[in-house]
Scaffold this motif. Structure first.
Motif, short mmCIF file in Angstrom:
data_model
loop_
_atom_site.label_atom_id
_atom_site.label_comp_id
_atom_site.label_asym_id
_atom_site.label_seq_id
_atom_site.Cartn_x
_atom_site.Cartn_y
_atom_site.Cartn_z
N VAL A 30 0.83 -1.20 0.00
CA VAL A 30 0.00 0.00 0.00
C VAL A 30 0.87 1.26 0.00
O VAL A 30 0.56 2.23 -0.69
CB VAL A 30 -0.98 -0.02 1.19
CG1 VAL A 30 -1.67 1.33 1.37
CG2 VAL A 30 -2.02 -1.12 1.00
N GLN A 31 1.96 1.24 0.75
CA GLN A 31 2.85 2.41 0.75
C GLN A 31 3.49 2.63 -0.61
O GLN A 31 3.68 3.77 -1.03
CB GLN A 31 3.96 2.24 1.79
CG GLN A 31 3.51 2.52 3.19
CD GLN A 31 4.67 2.48 4.17
OE1 GLN A 31 5.60 1.69 4.01
NE2 GLN A 31 4.61 3.31 5.18
N SER A 36 -5.48 0.89 -4.72
CA SER A 36 -6.05 0.87 -6.06
C SER A 36 -6.72 -0.48 -6.29
O SER A 36 -6.71 -1.35 -5.42
CB SER A 36 -4.96 1.10 -7.11
OG SER A 36 -4.06 0.01 -7.12
N VAL A 37 -7.24 -0.66 -7.48
CA VAL A 37 -7.90 -1.92 -7.84
C VAL A 37 -6.88 -3.06 -7.86
O VAL A 37 -7.19 -4.19 -7.50
CB VAL A 37 -8.61 -1.78 -9.21
CG1 VAL A 37 -9.21 -3.09 -9.66
CG2 VAL A 37 -9.64 -0.68 -9.16
N GLU A 38 -5.65 -2.78 -8.26
CA GLU A 38 -4.62 -3.81 -8.40
C GLU A 38 -3.92 -4.17 -7.09
O GLU A 38 -3.11 -5.08 -7.05
CB GLU A 38 -3.54 -3.37 -9.40
CG GLU A 38 -4.05 -3.16 -10.80
CD GLU A 38 -4.57 -1.74 -11.00
OE1 GLU A 38 -4.17 -0.84 -10.23
OE2 GLU A 38 -5.38 -1.55 -11.91
N VAL A 39 -4.20 -3.46 -6.01
CA VAL A 39 -3.46 -3.67 -4.77
C VAL A 39 -3.61 -5.09 -4.24
O VAL A 39 -2.67 -5.66 -3.69
CB VAL A 39 -3.82 -2.61 -3.69
CG1 VAL A 39 -5.15 -2.90 -3.04
CG2 VAL A 39 -2.73 -2.53 -2.64
N GLY A 40 -4.76 -5.70 -4.44
CA GLY A 40 -4.98 -7.07 -3.96
C GLY A 40 -4.04 -8.06 -4.63
O GLY A 40 -3.39 -8.88 -3.97
N ALA A 41 -3.96 -8.01 -5.95
CA ALA A 41 -3.08 -8.92 -6.69
C ALA A 41 -1.62 -8.64 -6.37
O ALA A 41 -0.81 -9.58 -6.21
CB ALA A 41 -3.34 -8.79 -8.19
N ASP A 42 -1.27 -7.37 -6.29
CA ASP A 42 0.12 -7.01 -5.95
C ASP A 42 0.48 -7.51 -4.56
O ASP A 42 1.58 -7.99 -4.32
CB ASP A 42 0.32 -5.50 -6.03
CG ASP A 42 0.23 -4.96 -7.45
OD1 ASP A 42 0.37 -5.75 -8.40
OD2 ASP A 42 0.00 -3.74 -7.59
N TRP A 43 -0.46 -7.39 -3.63
CA TRP A 43 -0.23 -7.83 -2.26
C TRP A 43 -0.03 -9.34 -2.19
O TRP A 43 0.90 -9.81 -1.52
CB TRP A 43 -1.38 -7.39 -1.37
CG TRP A 43 -1.33 -7.93 0.03
CD1 TRP A 43 -0.23 -7.99 0.84
CD2 TRP A 43 -2.40 -8.47 0.79
NE1 TRP A 43 -0.56 -8.53 2.06
CE2 TRP A 43 -1.90 -8.84 2.05
CE3 TRP A 43 -3.75 -8.68 0.53
CZ2 TRP A 43 -2.70 -9.40 3.04
CZ3 TRP A 43 -4.54 -9.22 1.53
CH2 TRP A 43 -4.01 -9.58 2.76
N ILE A 44 -0.86 -10.10 -2.87
CA ILE A 44 -0.73 -11.56 -2.85
C ILE A 44 0.63 -11.99 -3.40
O ILE A 44 1.28 -12.89 -2.86
CB ILE A 44 -1.89 -12.23 -3.62
CG1 ILE A 44 -3.21 -11.98 -2.91
CG2 ILE A 44 -1.64 -13.73 -3.80
CD1 ILE A 44 -3.31 -12.54 -1.50
N LYS A 45 1.07 -11.35 -4.48
CA LYS A 45 2.40 -11.66 -5.03
C LYS A 45 3.49 -11.34 -4.03
O LYS A 45 4.40 -12.13 -3.81
CB LYS A 45 2.64 -10.89 -6.33
CG LYS A 45 1.89 -11.43 -7.52
CD LYS A 45 2.34 -10.70 -8.77
CE LYS A 45 1.14 -9.98 -9.34
NZ LYS A 45 1.44 -9.15 -10.48
N ALA A 46 3.40 -10.16 -3.41
CA ALA A 46 4.41 -9.76 -2.42
C ALA A 46 4.39 -10.70 -1.22
O ALA A 46 5.44 -11.06 -0.68
CB ALA A 46 4.17 -8.32 -1.98
N TRP A 47 3.21 -11.09 -0.79
CA TRP A 47 3.07 -12.02 0.33
C TRP A 47 3.73 -13.35 0.02
O TRP A 47 4.48 -13.90 0.83
CB TRP A 47 1.60 -12.21 0.65
CG TRP A 47 1.29 -12.88 1.95
CD1 TRP A 47 2.16 -13.54 2.78
CD2 TRP A 47 0.02 -12.98 2.58
NE1 TRP A 47 1.49 -14.03 3.88
CE2 TRP A 47 0.17 -13.70 3.77
CE3 TRP A 47 -1.24 -12.53 2.22
CZ2 TRP A 47 -0.88 -13.97 4.62
CZ3 TRP A 47 -2.30 -12.80 3.08
CH2 TRP A 47 -2.12 -13.51 4.26
#
Length: 78
Positions: A30-31, A36-47
């Protein structure tokens, strides 16, 4: 069905890693990307990446941490 007690240290490390990597990667995502709409997918990849790196580290470091804590803390009184 429950696991045998001998699995408790591994499960503790695993679950701690799951929750901590999830929380830290969400904050970092998030930082970096903002909400945004893509934050969920980006977060799962980072996780996923952070978990794959952190879990082996936790397994290696946990015995050292336990040893340090046992030197810093008194044993429980009986």
């Amino acid at each position: 069905m429950r696991l045998a007690a001998r699995w408790a240290p591994l499960m503790t490390s695993f679950l701690l890693c799951v929750f901590m990597c999830g929380f830290v990667s969400l904050v970092a995502t998030v930082q970096t990307a903002g909400i945004s709409v893509e934050v969920g997918a980006d977060w799962i990849k980072a996780w996923g990446v952070s978990f794959l790196l952190a879990f082996p580290v936790v397994l290696l470091v946990m015995p050292l941490v336990r040893a340090i804590v046992s030197r810093l803390c008194r044993p429980p009184e009986t």
